[in-house]
Design an enzyme around this catalytic site. Structure first.
Site, PDB file in Angstrom:
ATOM      1  N   SER A  33      23.914 170.483 -20.539  1.00  0.00           N
ATOM      2  CA  SER A  33      23.314 169.237 -20.563  1.00  0.00           C
ATOM      3  C   SER A  33      21.666 169.642 -22.216  1.00  0.00           C
ATOM      4  O   SER A  33      20.935 169.109 -21.624  1.00  0.00           O
ATOM      5  CB  SER A  33      22.664 169.017 -19.738  1.00  0.00           C
ATOM      6  OG  SER A  33      21.393 170.017 -18.582  1.00  0.00           O
ATOM      7  N   ASN A 119      18.246 172.505  -8.537  1.00  0.00           N
ATOM      8  CA  ASN A 119      18.984 171.005  -7.887  1.00  0.00           C
ATOM      9  C   ASN A 119      17.443 170.590  -7.224  1.00  0.00           C
ATOM     10  O   ASN A 119      17.239 169.229  -8.288  1.00  0.00           O
ATOM     11  CB  ASN A 119      19.724 170.845  -6.268  1.00  0.00           C
ATOM     12  CG  ASN A 119      20.892 171.393  -6.909  1.00  0.00           C
ATOM     13  OD1 ASN A 119      21.542 171.717  -7.950  1.00  0.00           O
ATOM     14  ND2 ASN A 119      21.678 172.105  -6.037  1.00  0.00           N
ATOM     15  N   THR A 166      11.293 121.663 -23.239  1.00  0.00           N
ATOM     16  CA  THR A 166      12.068 121.962 -22.307  1.00  0.00           C
ATOM     17  C   THR A 166      13.715 121.555 -22.336  1.00  0.00           C
ATOM     18  O   THR A 166      13.954 121.151 -23.168  1.00  0.00           O
ATOM     19  CB  THR A 166      11.318 121.490 -21.128  1.00  0.00           C
ATOM     20  OG1 THR A 166      12.268 120.231 -21.229  1.00  0.00           O
ATOM     21  CG2 THR A 166      10.469 121.579 -20.404  1.00  0.00           C
ATOM     22  N   HIS A 167      14.543 122.989 -22.512  1.00  0.00           N
ATOM     23  CA  HIS A 167      16.098 122.051 -22.778  1.00  0.00           C
ATOM     24  C   HIS A 167      15.921 122.238 -24.130  1.00  0.00           C
ATOM     25  O   HIS A 167      16.795 121.952 -24.896  1.00  0.00           O
ATOM     26  CB  HIS A 167      16.860 120.965 -22.399  1.00  0.00           C
ATOM     27  CG  HIS A 167      16.572 120.400 -20.641  1.00  0.00           C
ATOM     28  ND1 HIS A 167      17.342 121.130 -19.854  1.00  0.00           N
ATOM     29  CD2 HIS A 167      15.448 120.355 -19.809  1.00  0.00           C
ATOM     30  CE1 HIS A 167      17.331 121.357 -18.677  1.00  0.00           C
ATOM     31  NE2 HIS A 167      16.251 120.046 -18.734  1.00  0.00           N
ATOM     32  N   SER A 288      15.989 140.976 -47.798  1.00  0.00           N
ATOM     33  CA  SER A 288      17.593 140.907 -47.961  1.00  0.00           C
ATOM     34  C   SER A 288      17.934 141.711 -49.983  1.00  0.00           C
ATOM     35  O   SER A 288      17.857 141.319 -50.500  1.00  0.00           O
ATOM     36  CB  SER A 288      18.268 139.538 -48.323  1.00  0.00           C
ATOM     37  OG  SER A 288      19.733 139.436 -48.850  1.00  0.00           O
ATOM     38  N   LYS A 294      14.643 136.158 -49.277  1.00  0.00           N
ATOM     39  CA  LYS A 294      14.756 136.474 -47.882  1.00  0.00           C
ATOM     40  C   LYS A 294      13.394 136.975 -46.561  1.00  0.00           C
ATOM     41  O   LYS A 294      12.959 138.476 -48.261  1.00  0.00           O
ATOM     42  CB  LYS A 294      15.689 136.600 -47.636  1.00  0.00           C
ATOM     43  CG  LYS A 294      17.162 135.857 -47.284  1.00  0.00           C
ATOM     44  CD  LYS A 294      17.301 135.174 -46.213  1.00  0.00           C
ATOM     45  CE  LYS A 294      17.412 135.119 -45.217  1.00  0.00           C
ATOM     46  NZ  LYS A 294      18.476 135.418 -44.337  1.00  0.00           N
ATOM     47  N   ASN A 296      13.017 138.573 -43.284  1.00  0.00           N
ATOM     48  CA  ASN A 296      13.722 138.990 -42.755  1.00  0.00           C
ATOM     49  C   ASN A 296      13.046 139.245 -40.857  1.00  0.00           C
ATOM     50  O   ASN A 296      12.494 140.537 -41.129  1.00  0.00           O
ATOM     51  CB  ASN A 296      15.131 139.051 -42.040  1.00  0.00           C
ATOM     52  CG  ASN A 296      15.928 138.535 -43.487  1.00  0.00           C
ATOM     53  OD1 ASN A 296      16.243 137.365 -43.170  1.00  0.00           O
ATOM     54  ND2 ASN A 296      17.067 139.402 -43.862  1.00  0.00           N
ATOM     55  N   GLU A 301      14.302 141.129 -34.096  1.00  0.00           N
ATOM     56  CA  GLU A 301      15.774 141.033 -34.039  1.00  0.00           C
ATOM     57  C   GLU A 301      16.284 142.186 -33.074  1.00  0.00           C
ATOM     58  O   GLU A 301      16.789 141.993 -32.310  1.00  0.00           O
ATOM     59  CB  GLU A 301      16.691 141.036 -35.267  1.00  0.00           C
ATOM     60  CG  GLU A 301      15.975 139.389 -35.605  1.00  0.00           C
ATOM     61  CD  GLU A 301      17.014 138.982 -36.968  1.00  0.00           C
ATOM     62  OE1 GLU A 301      18.235 138.370 -37.250  1.00  0.00           O
ATOM     63  OE2 GLU A 301      16.297 140.161 -37.883  1.00  0.00           O
ATOM     64  N   TYR A 328      22.871 166.837  -3.881  1.00  0.00           N
ATOM     65  CA  TYR A 328      23.257 166.899  -5.220  1.00  0.00           C
ATOM     66  C   TYR A 328      24.649 167.352  -5.637  1.00  0.00           C
ATOM     67  O   TYR A 328      25.435 167.850  -5.032  1.00  0.00           O
ATOM     68  CB  TYR A 328      22.798 168.543  -6.168  1.00  0.00           C
ATOM     69  CG  TYR A 328      22.225 168.122  -7.568  1.00  0.00           C
ATOM     70  CD1 TYR A 328      21.877 167.735  -8.357  1.00  0.00           C
ATOM     71  CD2 TYR A 328      23.597 168.967  -8.297  1.00  0.00           C
ATOM     72  CE1 TYR A 328      21.874 167.544 -10.351  1.00  0.00           C
ATOM     73  CE2 TYR A 328      23.695 169.482  -9.213  1.00  0.00           C
ATOM     74  CZ  TYR A 328      23.093 168.508 -10.088  1.00  0.00           C
ATOM     75  OH  TYR A 328      22.797 168.837 -12.204  1.00  0.00           O
ATOM     76  N   GLN A 333      23.694 165.281 -13.942  1.00  0.00           N
ATOM     77  CA  GLN A 333      23.173 165.323 -14.470  1.00  0.00           C
ATOM     78  C   GLN A 333      22.705 164.499 -15.436  1.00  0.00           C
ATOM     79  O   GLN A 333      21.858 164.436 -16.398  1.00  0.00           O
ATOM     80  CB  GLN A 333      23.693 166.710 -15.270  1.00  0.00           C
ATOM     81  CG  GLN A 333      23.882 166.852 -16.665  1.00  0.00           C
ATOM     82  CD  GLN A 333      23.626 167.984 -16.538  1.00  0.00           C
ATOM     83  OE1 GLN A 333      23.794 169.218 -16.126  1.00  0.00           O
ATOM     84  NE2 GLN A 333      25.059 168.049 -17.773  1.00  0.00           N
ATOM     85  N   LYS A 336      19.181 161.208 -16.436  1.00  0.00           N
ATOM     86  CA  LYS A 336      18.803 161.996 -18.388  1.00  0.00           C
ATOM     87  C   LYS A 336      18.613 161.220 -18.997  1.00  0.00           C
ATOM     88  O   LYS A 336      18.173 160.770 -20.134  1.00  0.00           O
ATOM     89  CB  LYS A 336      18.007 163.682 -18.031  1.00  0.00           C
ATOM     90  CG  LYS A 336      17.075 163.785 -16.539  1.00  0.00           C
ATOM     91  CD  LYS A 336      17.359 164.849 -17.083  1.00  0.00           C
ATOM     92  CE  LYS A 336      18.644 165.913 -16.555  1.00  0.00           C
ATOM     93  NZ  LYS A 336      18.916 165.594 -14.684  1.00  0.00           N
TER      94      LYS A 336
END
Ligand code: ARG
Length: 467
Positions: A33, A119, A166-167, A288, A294, A296, A301, A328, A333, A336
């Site tokens: 790890s 542990n 709204t909506h 772009s 463009k 962007n 995003e 444990y 492991q 993380k």
């Protein structure tokens, strides 16, 4: 994730004694790890130094040995800070530090692991890392809130109004500062959740050993104080496998990511040519490769998209924890991987959103132009209520006016007075005042409303929450 160069390969193991044969390279590869947990080293060094002192006060090592361990750990930290890399045989960060400590101080290093296990060690290091991360995250969220508040201040000073939706349909006029602060308060709740996740992390597991506690009379209270924990864990079996604090932090970050995705979405929509409420700046947008015109909003995003990744991290951890037997288990492991990915992602996203938002310019003219008079339909109904009509009758009368407006293409404010009078006898010549967006906003002065006095109070609360 820190890119690791694994060098050399002299095996240094913390557990080889009972095995006659070598472990399979496939097991080593799966088990290793260090590529994920290397970044825990400052915290592992810190808790190991505290443990060296605890061993001395428990009479397990002499004061000279304790000092040798402490100074040796300082030198290990110096080497790691200077860029020392793990070698191919280091199983995890604890093994690496143990190996380096042996290189620094020789055999006395073998005394440090008395009474402790990886542990309780990894649980402690991960908690220390999380407590630190919570502070860094809080600062980054706060910086984004500052950007929002600065925009809210100038929008409010210029009395900029915009449609609230709204909506995704035009609903009512609001102050643009009110909209801006609607994204501030979710972040305030996120900061409260961050603080709570920090408190969940601040419980010391060290001294729990592998699962049953420590056989040497070390003072856990001293360890708690010197390592900055608020509490001691009260059950060693629970302590070595409790990852609730990771789950709480991951939930907090998922919620934060969801909030950021909503800020991003509003800004992306408002930045379209169709809305035109805002203009993006140069530093947080991209062009772009094909379409020269463009611009962007990539930062926004990416922020919107990162919500998926953060939810994935939370889900991965919860799925790992579900059904684990007590004590444990090596499944843990993987905690993380999810934790670090979520925090790393958030620490890229937060400055991106703050930067993109800070360089946005607001088009008050475009926002104002979007305030069609049908948005004051509720104000018209309220006007009739003021003249003694029930709200239901008022709603029906205004509804008929809206229908006529839609059929004829004439906006409410452009209709002749007699049309109003026909719709409801209580309409007087002052009806046109009720169609003003400014008046509509000014009437909404209840706490949390968009009226100017309520807004002033809201700004004050916002500043106070950052103080
Ligand atoms: N690398 C391990 C982890 O992150 C450390 C704990 C290992 N404990 C053990 N009993 N093998 O969980």
């Amino acid at each position: 994730m820190t890119a690791l160069k694994l060098v050399g390969a002299s095996a240094h193991k913390l557990w080889g004694g009972r095995f006659a044969g070598e472990s399979a390279p496939e097991l080593d590869a799966l088990n290793r790890s260090i590529g994920v947990d290397f970044r825990l080293w400052p915290f592992d060094v810190k808790l190991s130094k505290a443990w060296a002192i605890a061993l001395w006060s428990a009479g397990v090592v002499t004061v000279e040995e304790s000092l040798a361990l402490e100074h040796g750990l300082d030198r290990v930290a110096d080497r790691l800070r200077a860029g020392a890399q793990p070698n191919a045989s280091d199983e995890d960060v604890h093994t690496l530090i143990d190996r380096l400590l042996h290189e620094e101080v020789g055999d006395v290093a073998s005394k440090l692991h008395t009474g402790r296990s990886r542990n309780d060690q990894v649980a402690t290091a991960t908690r220390l890392w999380s407590m630190d991360a919570v502070g860094v995250l809080d600062t980054a969220v706060r910086e984004l809130q500052m950007v929002m508040l600065a925009h809210a201040e100038s929008l409010s000073a210029a009395s900029v109004l915009m449609p609230a939706y709204t909506h995704m349909q035009r609903a009512q006029p609001v102050s643009a500062a009110h909209w801006m602060l609607s994204h501030f308060w979710p972040l305030d709740r996120d900061r409260a959740r961050l603080a709570s996740a920090g408190r969940a992390a601040a419980v010391l597991p060290l001294g729990s050993g592998a699962v049953a506690g420590c056989a040497f009379p070390i003072s856990r209270v001293l360890l708690q104080g010197s390592l900055g924990f608020a509490q001691l864990s009260l059950n060693s079996i629970d302590a070595v496998s409790d990852r609730d604090f990771v789950a709480e932090l991951l939930f907090t970050l998922s919620m934060l990511a969801i909030h950021l995705s909503r800020v991003a979405e509003d800004l992306i929509i408002y930045g379209t040519s169709e809305f035109g409420f805002i203009q993006f700046g140069d530093s947080f947008t991209t062009g772009s490769s094909m379409m020269p015109q463009k611009r962007n909003p990539d930062a926004l995003e990416l922020a919107r998209g990162s919500g998926g990744r953060l939810l994935g991290d939370l889900t991965a951890l919860l799925a790992t924890l579900k059904g684990l037997p007590s004590g444990y288990n090596k499944d843990l492991q993987d905690d993380k991987r999810a934790l670090f990915d979520a925090v790393d992602t958030m620490m890229l996203v937060l400055p991106g959103v703050a930067g993109a938002l800070s360089e946005i310019t607001f088009r008050a003219d475009k926002m104002k132009a979007a305030l069609s008079s049908s948005m004051m339909a509720t104000d018209l109904a309220d006007y009739l209520v003021g003249k003694g009509t029930t709200f239901r009758d008022a709603h029906a009368a205004v509804g008929s006016l809206i229908r006529q407006s839609e059929e004829t293409g004439v906006e409410l404010h452009a209709m002749p007075y007699k049309t109003f009078k026909t719709a409801h006898a209580s309409f007087g010549p002052d009806v046109f005042d009720a169609l003003s967006a400014v008046a509509s906003v000014e009437r909404r002065e209840t706490e949390g409303g968009t009226g100017p006095l309520a807004m002033k109070a809201q700004m004050k609360s916002a500043w106070a929450s950052l103080a």
